[in-house]
Write a protein that holds these residues in place. Structure first.
Motif, PDB file in Angstrom:
ATOM      1  N   VAL A 131       0.895  -1.746  -0.251  1.00  0.00           N
ATOM      2  CA  VAL A 131      -0.256   0.390  -0.145  1.00  0.00           C
ATOM      3  C   VAL A 131       0.717   1.211   0.265  1.00  0.00           C
ATOM      4  CG1 VAL A 131      -1.850  -0.834   1.298  1.00  0.00           C
ATOM      5  CG2 VAL A 131      -0.589   0.440   2.477  1.00  0.00           C
ATOM      6  N   PRO A 132       0.145   2.354  -0.316  1.00  0.00           N
ATOM      7  CA  PRO A 132       1.270   3.658  -0.247  1.00  0.00           C
ATOM      8  C   PRO A 132       1.179   4.276   1.185  1.00  0.00           C
ATOM      9  CG  PRO A 132      -1.044   4.071  -0.921  1.00  0.00           C
ATOM     10  CD  PRO A 132      -0.747   2.605  -0.790  1.00  0.00           C
ATOM     11  N   VAL A 133       2.138   5.418   1.095  1.00  0.00           N
ATOM     12  CA  VAL A 133       2.936   5.614   2.375  1.00  0.00           C
ATOM     13  C   VAL A 133       2.513   7.403   2.415  1.00  0.00           C
ATOM     14  CG1 VAL A 133       5.201   4.431   2.764  1.00  0.00           C
ATOM     15  CG2 VAL A 133       3.977   5.564   4.225  1.00  0.00           C
ATOM     16  N   ILE A 134       1.625   7.591   3.217  1.00  0.00           N
ATOM     17  CA  ILE A 134       1.814   9.144   3.466  1.00  0.00           C
ATOM     18  C   ILE A 134       3.261   9.407   4.465  1.00  0.00           C
ATOM     19  CG2 ILE A 134       0.581  11.635   3.601  1.00  0.00           C
ATOM     20  CD1 ILE A 134      -1.465   9.909   2.169  1.00  0.00           C
ATOM     21  N   MET A 175      16.043  16.259  -3.968  1.00  0.00           N
ATOM     22  CA  MET A 175      16.402  15.105  -3.390  1.00  0.00           C
ATOM     23  C   MET A 175      15.308  14.261  -3.158  1.00  0.00           C
ATOM     24  SD  MET A 175      17.291  16.579   0.636  1.00  0.00           S
ATOM     25  CE  MET A 175      17.064  15.275   1.169  1.00  0.00           C
ATOM     26  N   VAL A 176      14.161  14.448  -2.875  1.00  0.00           N
ATOM     27  CA  VAL A 176      12.887  13.548  -3.679  1.00  0.00           C
ATOM     28  C   VAL A 176      12.489  13.463  -4.401  1.00  0.00           C
ATOM     29  CG1 VAL A 176      10.134  13.573  -3.106  1.00  0.00           C
ATOM     30  CG2 VAL A 176      11.573  14.848  -1.305  1.00  0.00           C
ATOM     31  N   ASN A 177      12.797  13.760  -5.780  1.00  0.00           N
ATOM     32  CA  ASN A 177      12.896  13.693  -6.926  1.00  0.00           C
ATOM     33  C   ASN A 177      13.766  12.639  -7.419  1.00  0.00           C
ATOM     34  OD1 ASN A 177      10.221  14.661  -7.840  1.00  0.00           O
ATOM     35  ND2 ASN A 177      11.364  17.002  -8.319  1.00  0.00           N
ATOM     36  N   ASP A 178      15.145  12.930  -6.969  1.00  0.00           N
ATOM     37  CA  ASP A 178      15.787  11.915  -7.249  1.00  0.00           C
ATOM     38  C   ASP A 178      15.634  10.754  -6.449  1.00  0.00           C
ATOM     39  OD1 ASP A 178      17.324  14.421  -8.557  1.00  0.00           O
ATOM     40  OD2 ASP A 178      18.474  14.516  -6.673  1.00  0.00           O
ATOM     41  N   SER A 179      15.683  10.640  -5.072  1.00  0.00           N
ATOM     42  CA  SER A 179      15.388   9.224  -4.747  1.00  0.00           C
ATOM     43  C   SER A 179      14.514   8.458  -6.071  1.00  0.00           C
ATOM     44  CB  SER A 179      14.897   9.786  -3.281  1.00  0.00           C
ATOM     45  OG  SER A 179      14.063   9.656  -3.386  1.00  0.00           O
ATOM     46  N   GLY A 180      13.626   9.135  -6.631  1.00  0.00           N
ATOM     47  CA  GLY A 180      12.379   8.378  -7.235  1.00  0.00           C
ATOM     48  C   GLY A 180      11.175   8.396  -6.091  1.00  0.00           C
ATOM     49  N   ALA A 181      11.550   8.685  -5.274  1.00  0.00           N
ATOM     50  CA  ALA A 181      10.050   8.841  -4.359  1.00  0.00           C
ATOM     51  C   ALA A 181       9.289  10.198  -4.740  1.00  0.00           C
ATOM     52  CB  ALA A 181      10.063   9.310  -3.339  1.00  0.00           C
ATOM     53  N   VAL A 182       7.930  10.000  -4.101  1.00  0.00           N
ATOM     54  CA  VAL A 182       6.611  11.172  -5.068  1.00  0.00           C
ATOM     55  C   VAL A 182       6.574  11.873  -4.033  1.00  0.00           C
ATOM     56  CG1 VAL A 182       4.253  10.930  -5.797  1.00  0.00           C
ATOM     57  CG2 VAL A 182       5.945   9.233  -5.710  1.00  0.00           C
ATOM     58  N   ILE A 241      -1.920  20.492 -15.072  1.00  0.00           N
ATOM     59  CA  ILE A 241      -2.812  21.188 -13.851  1.00  0.00           C
ATOM     60  C   ILE A 241      -3.766  19.396 -13.448  1.00  0.00           C
ATOM     61  CG2 ILE A 241      -4.660  22.523 -12.510  1.00  0.00           C
ATOM     62  CD1 ILE A 241      -4.119  24.208 -14.515  1.00  0.00           C
ATOM     63  N   GLU A 242      -4.260  19.042 -14.425  1.00  0.00           N
ATOM     64  CA  GLU A 242      -4.740  18.305 -13.834  1.00  0.00           C
ATOM     65  C   GLU A 242      -3.954  16.584 -13.162  1.00  0.00           C
ATOM     66  OE1 GLU A 242      -6.330  15.927 -17.716  1.00  0.00           O
ATOM     67  OE2 GLU A 242      -7.954  15.039 -16.517  1.00  0.00           O
ATOM     68  N   LYS A 243      -2.727  16.763 -13.623  1.00  0.00           N
ATOM     69  CA  LYS A 243      -1.803  15.851 -12.992  1.00  0.00           C
ATOM     70  C   LYS A 243      -1.687  16.200 -11.559  1.00  0.00           C
ATOM     71  CE  LYS A 243       1.560  15.415 -15.174  1.00  0.00           C
ATOM     72  NZ  LYS A 243       2.876  14.868 -15.950  1.00  0.00           N
ATOM     73  N   MET A 244      -1.143  17.045 -11.726  1.00  0.00           N
ATOM     74  CA  MET A 244      -1.004  17.851 -10.126  1.00  0.00           C
ATOM     75  C   MET A 244      -2.369  17.599  -9.250  1.00  0.00           C
ATOM     76  SD  MET A 244       1.521  21.073 -10.320  1.00  0.00           S
ATOM     77  CE  MET A 244       1.782  20.138  -9.138  1.00  0.00           C
ATOM     78  N   CYS A 245      -3.230  17.620  -9.272  1.00  0.00           N
ATOM     79  CA  CYS A 245      -4.593  18.381  -8.381  1.00  0.00           C
ATOM     80  C   CYS A 245      -5.376  16.559  -8.839  1.00  0.00           C
ATOM     81  CB  CYS A 245      -5.410  19.570  -8.603  1.00  0.00           C
ATOM     82  SG  CYS A 245      -6.509  19.212 -10.510  1.00  0.00           S
ATOM     83  N   TRP A 246      -5.557  16.089  -9.620  1.00  0.00           N
ATOM     84  CA  TRP A 246      -6.002  14.348  -9.794  1.00  0.00           C
ATOM     85  C   TRP A 246      -4.935  12.939  -9.927  1.00  0.00           C
ATOM     86  CZ3 TRP A 246     -10.642  13.091  -8.254  1.00  0.00           C
ATOM     87  CH2 TRP A 246     -11.632  11.960  -8.608  1.00  0.00           C
ATOM     88  N   LYS A 247      -4.943  13.261 -10.888  1.00  0.00           N
ATOM     89  CA  LYS A 247      -4.346  12.137 -11.427  1.00  0.00           C
ATOM     90  C   LYS A 247      -2.749  11.562 -10.898  1.00  0.00           C
ATOM     91  CE  LYS A 247      -3.566   9.911 -16.072  1.00  0.00           C
ATOM     92  NZ  LYS A 247      -2.368   9.329 -15.689  1.00  0.00           N
ATOM     93  N   ASN A 248      -1.770  12.297 -10.514  1.00  0.00           N
ATOM     94  CA  ASN A 248      -0.735  11.654  -9.641  1.00  0.00           C
ATOM     95  C   ASN A 248      -0.979  11.142  -8.135  1.00  0.00           C
ATOM     96  OD1 ASN A 248       0.266  12.935 -11.434  1.00  0.00           O
ATOM     97  ND2 ASN A 248       1.295  15.185 -10.985  1.00  0.00           N
ATOM     98  N   ALA A 249      -2.316  11.554  -8.023  1.00  0.00           N
ATOM     99  CA  ALA A 249      -2.617  11.210  -6.229  1.00  0.00           C
ATOM    100  C   ALA A 249      -3.012   9.822  -7.046  1.00  0.00           C
ATOM    101  CB  ALA A 249      -3.788  12.731  -6.236  1.00  0.00           C
ATOM    102  N   ARG A 250      -4.366   9.843  -7.416  1.00  0.00           N
ATOM    103  CA  ARG A 250      -4.660   8.367  -8.100  1.00  0.00           C
ATOM    104  C   ARG A 250      -4.378   7.592  -8.618  1.00  0.00           C
ATOM    105  NH1 ARG A 250     -10.404   7.955  -7.754  1.00  0.00           N
ATOM    106  NH2 ARG A 250     -10.463   6.491  -9.019  1.00  0.00           N
ATOM    107  N   ASP A 251      -2.928   7.462 -10.173  1.00  0.00           N
ATOM    108  CA  ASP A 251      -2.236   6.484  -9.507  1.00  0.00           C
ATOM    109  C   ASP A 251      -0.907   6.232  -8.934  1.00  0.00           C
ATOM    110  OD1 ASP A 251      -2.990   7.223 -11.977  1.00  0.00           O
ATOM    111  OD2 ASP A 251      -1.305   8.295 -12.590  1.00  0.00           O
ATOM    112  N   VAL A 252      -1.123   7.363  -7.630  1.00  0.00           N
ATOM    113  CA  VAL A 252       0.044   6.634  -6.123  1.00  0.00           C
ATOM    114  C   VAL A 252      -0.764   5.809  -5.740  1.00  0.00           C
ATOM    115  CG1 VAL A 252       1.464   7.648  -4.821  1.00  0.00           C
ATOM    116  CG2 VAL A 252       1.703   8.570  -6.807  1.00  0.00           C
TER     117      VAL A 252
END
Ligand SMILES: [Zn+2]
Length: 255
Positions: A131-134, A175-182, A241-252
């Motif tokens: 599962v995802p982790v925040i 750092m976060v982008n380089d690591s591959g985390a979201v 915008i659509e990715k950042m406010c909707w799609k990225n979260a739904r994917d992750v």
């Protein structure tokens, strides 16, 4: 103005009054992540009752305003009970039957030994249940917190594609982008603004916008709709915008 579906990827909406939830719904927030946190938890059972409240009463309350809540359960570093290992069993209960979709909000705040042990154990649960982790990052010693978090996640073998490092801002985005985390992008005064996001859009566009709204902090339940509206006015491409406010979260979160 075109209307966007909005997913607020990190909230404590359970603490907000009905009037705020109504505004969120009207402003286009259709789904949100409801992250566990209580200011004081001396006993493991306090968190158990809190998880139950999020999955029942609070989910139903949000539903009345047209908002679907996805519950994340975990031990926040600011409320680790003495018998915190007992809470791991409760977290497993909610993950195993799907009442919770992920682990959160967890993380480091004051860097004690107990915090690290609790985070490691919860990373292990996230890996085990797939599962995802925040993950929370503190307002101070931010680079150290992200470095340490990434190291612990790597040690456990957490899926970095589902590891959200939240409250990421200009100081930690690289750092976060380089690591591959979201990167989780909490739009909050003194941390990150919509202007900051636009100024380095290439860095931030893989992120998940959120309000981290709670009634005990200086946050805005409408932070995401306002950021969306600002980005649109500033000419940011609609697909971004659509990715950042909707799609990225739904994917992750794989919803
Ligand atoms: Zn939070």
């Amino acid at each position: 103005m075109p209307r966007f579906e909005i997913f607020d990827s990190h909230t404590h909406a359970n603490t907000m009054p009905n009037s705020a939830l109504e505004l969120m719904g009207v402003a286009g927030v259709e789904e949100l992540a409801l992250c566990s946190f209580v200011p004081v938890a001396r006993n493991a059972e306090t968190l158990s009752d809190h998880f139950e409240e999020l999955c029942t009463f609070q989910r139903d309350r949000l539903d009345k305003f047209g908002i679907e809540a996805h519950v994340f359960v975990g031990i926040h570093p600011l409320c680790i009970p003495a018998n915190w290992r007992r809470v791991l069993e409760f977290i497993e209960d909610y993950l195993s039957d799907g009442r919770a979709v992920g682990v959160g909000e967890v993380g480091l705040h004051n860097f004690g030994e107990k915090e690290e042990e609790a985070l490691l154990a919860q990373f292990e649960l996230a890996r085990e249940y797939g599962v995802p982790v925040i993950v929370h990052t503190p307002p101070f010693e931010r680079v150290k917190a992200v470095e340490k978090t990434l190291k612990l996640a790597e040690k456990v073998g957490v899926d970095f594609g589902r590891l959200v490092i939240d409250h990421t801002a200009a100081d930690t985005i690289g750092m976060v982008n380089d690591s591959g985390a979201v990167p989780g992008l909490s739009i909050k005064p003194g941390l990150l603004s919509a202007e900051d996001v636009i100024a380095n859009l290439d860095d931030f566009e893989a992120g998940l916008l959120n309000s981290d709204c709670a009634n005990v902090t200086n946050t805005d339940p409408l932070a995401v709709p306002k950021a969306v509206s600002f980005m649109l006015r500033e000419g940011v491409e609609k697909s971004i915008i659509e990715k950042m406010c909707w799609k990225n979260a739904r994917d992750v979160y794989r919803l």
